[in-house]
Design an enzyme around this catalytic site. Structure first.
Site, PDB file in Angstrom:
ATOM      1  N   ILE A  55     157.525  44.800 -10.135  1.00  0.00           N
ATOM      2  CA  ILE A  55     157.917  45.231  -8.799  1.00  0.00           C
ATOM      3  C   ILE A  55     159.409  45.041  -8.576  1.00  0.00           C
ATOM      4  CG2 ILE A  55     157.620  44.803  -6.319  1.00  0.00           C
ATOM      5  CD1 ILE A  55     154.715  44.005  -6.960  1.00  0.00           C
ATOM      6  N   SER A 185     151.793  37.177  -1.356  1.00  0.00           N
ATOM      7  CA  SER A 185     150.598  37.737  -1.993  1.00  0.00           C
ATOM      8  C   SER A 185     149.435  37.671  -1.020  1.00  0.00           C
ATOM      9  CB  SER A 185     150.265  36.928  -3.250  1.00  0.00           C
ATOM     10  OG  SER A 185     149.014  37.316  -3.793  1.00  0.00           O
ATOM     11  N   TYR A 198     148.166  29.192  -7.898  1.00  0.00           N
ATOM     12  CA  TYR A 198     149.016  30.313  -7.491  1.00  0.00           C
ATOM     13  C   TYR A 198     148.839  30.574  -5.996  1.00  0.00           C
ATOM     14  CZ  TYR A 198     150.782  35.114  -7.218  1.00  0.00           C
ATOM     15  OH  TYR A 198     151.466  36.257  -6.868  1.00  0.00           O
ATOM     16  N   LYS A 202     151.626  30.371  -2.781  1.00  0.00           N
ATOM     17  CA  LYS A 202     151.912  31.461  -1.847  1.00  0.00           C
ATOM     18  C   LYS A 202     151.605  31.045  -0.402  1.00  0.00           C
ATOM     19  CE  LYS A 202     153.439  34.383  -4.877  1.00  0.00           C
ATOM     20  NZ  LYS A 202     154.857  34.797  -4.877  1.00  0.00           N
TER      21      LYS A 202
END
Length: 323
Positions: A55, A185, A198, A202
């Site tokens: 991205i 996310s 993870y 976030k």
């Protein structure tokens, strides 16, 4: 007659809204902003971390085409140079600044990077800081995450990103303007079985930057938090069998991110169903949303271990294999 007409029109409107919800790739507010506001980007200085692939690379290419002046950062300088050569837009590729950066390198190193970034383009300063770099490993059960991966995830996704913000923000405050765009996310909004650490990183970013914005928004500092669901990227960690997951393309994700930032949205969700529906459930009906995630948790970890579809409706309705 009039009541019947009103009821019919109401049902039609509900059906249209339902169809849009089932087929859209972003939240309703984001979908209402149809186009990028180019005037918010042209000739502005945009610093992108994690710009060597995925991205980040696509963001660099789209922003260059909109006339932005870019600073590209990542650990791999050779890949940054490759991206730089592929850029086209108002400003020549040789005007793009390459700034190698490791978010886990410590505050002293990050301070040097910020000073360099601020000195580029005749000291114009950074208008947009896009926090895109992240550490992510293949999905695994929460108790199977190694200490090494735990530390690496927190050091890059949380400590490095926050430290870079703390060092850059004073320069923006002195100018009375600046915007941070945080590539978070969907895992930062909803429970994410198979990606607990993870997800935790976030959630931490979301909490920090929502608070950060509330403190500084009246001093000219904006924050846009972008929460993508499954995205088709080249990061090496797309483990699903080909064709088994419907993912938003990197190009579309980058486009929607730029739309969100140029319209000054505080938060934007980017995903197809069923992830988007789960995000709405957890946001507005948390008891139901969390119950739903509890039903699929173990099955999602199992699907990840078999490199299957970890975003399928069948996780809710199918049975977990006997062990």
């Amino acid at each position: 007659m009039l009541p019947l007409l009103f009821i019919s029109l109401s049902i039609l409107l509900l059906l249209v809204l339902l169809f849009k919800f089932l087929t859209c790739d972003g939240d309703f507010t984001l979908m209402s902003k149809r186009h990028v506001k180019k005037e918010e980007i042209e000739d502005k200085v945009v610093w992108i971390t994690g710009a060597s692939r995925g991205i980040g690379e696509i963001l660099a290419k789209q922003l260059a085409s909109l006339g932005a002046r870019l600073i590209l950062s990542a650990r791999n300088e050779a890949e940054l140079e490759r991206v730089k050569k592929e850029l086209t837009g108002k400003h020549a590729p040789d005007e793009v600044k390459i700034l190698p950066l490791d978010l886990a390198s410590g505050e002293a190193s990050l301070k040097v990077a910020v000073e360099k970034a601020e000195s580029f383009f005749s000291g114009a300063g950074v208008d947009y800081m896009i926090h895109n770099a992240a550490y992510e490993r293949p999905k695994s059960a929460a108790l199977d995450v190694t200490e090494e991966d735990l530390k690496a995830t927190v050091n890059v996704n949380v400590l490095g990103t926050i430290s870079l913000t703390r060092l850059l923000a004073p320069f923006m405050l002195n100018r009375g303007r600046g915007q941070f765009v945080v590539m978070s996310s969907a895992a930062g909004k909803v429970p994410t079985p198979g990606q607990a650490v993870y997800s935790a990183s976030k959630f931490a970013l979301n909490g920090y930057f929502q608070s950060f914005r509330s403190e500084l928004c009246q001093k000219g500092i904006k924050v846009t938090i972008v929460c993508p669901g499954p995205i088709e990227t080249s990061n090496g960690y797309t483990t699903a069998k080909k064709g088994s997951e419907k993912r938003v393309s990197s190009e579309r994700c980058a486009e929607l991110t730029i739309i969100a930032m140029t319209h000054g949205l505080k938060e934007a969700w980017i995903s197809y169903q069923p992830v988007l529906a789960v995000m709405y459930l957890v946001q507005y009906m948390p008891t139901i949303g969390y119950w739903l995630m509890d039903q699929i948790g173990a099955k999602r970890v199992e699907a990840a271990s078999e490199k299957g579809n970890t975003y399928a409706w069948s996780l809710l309705f199918g049975k977990k294999k006997a062990t």
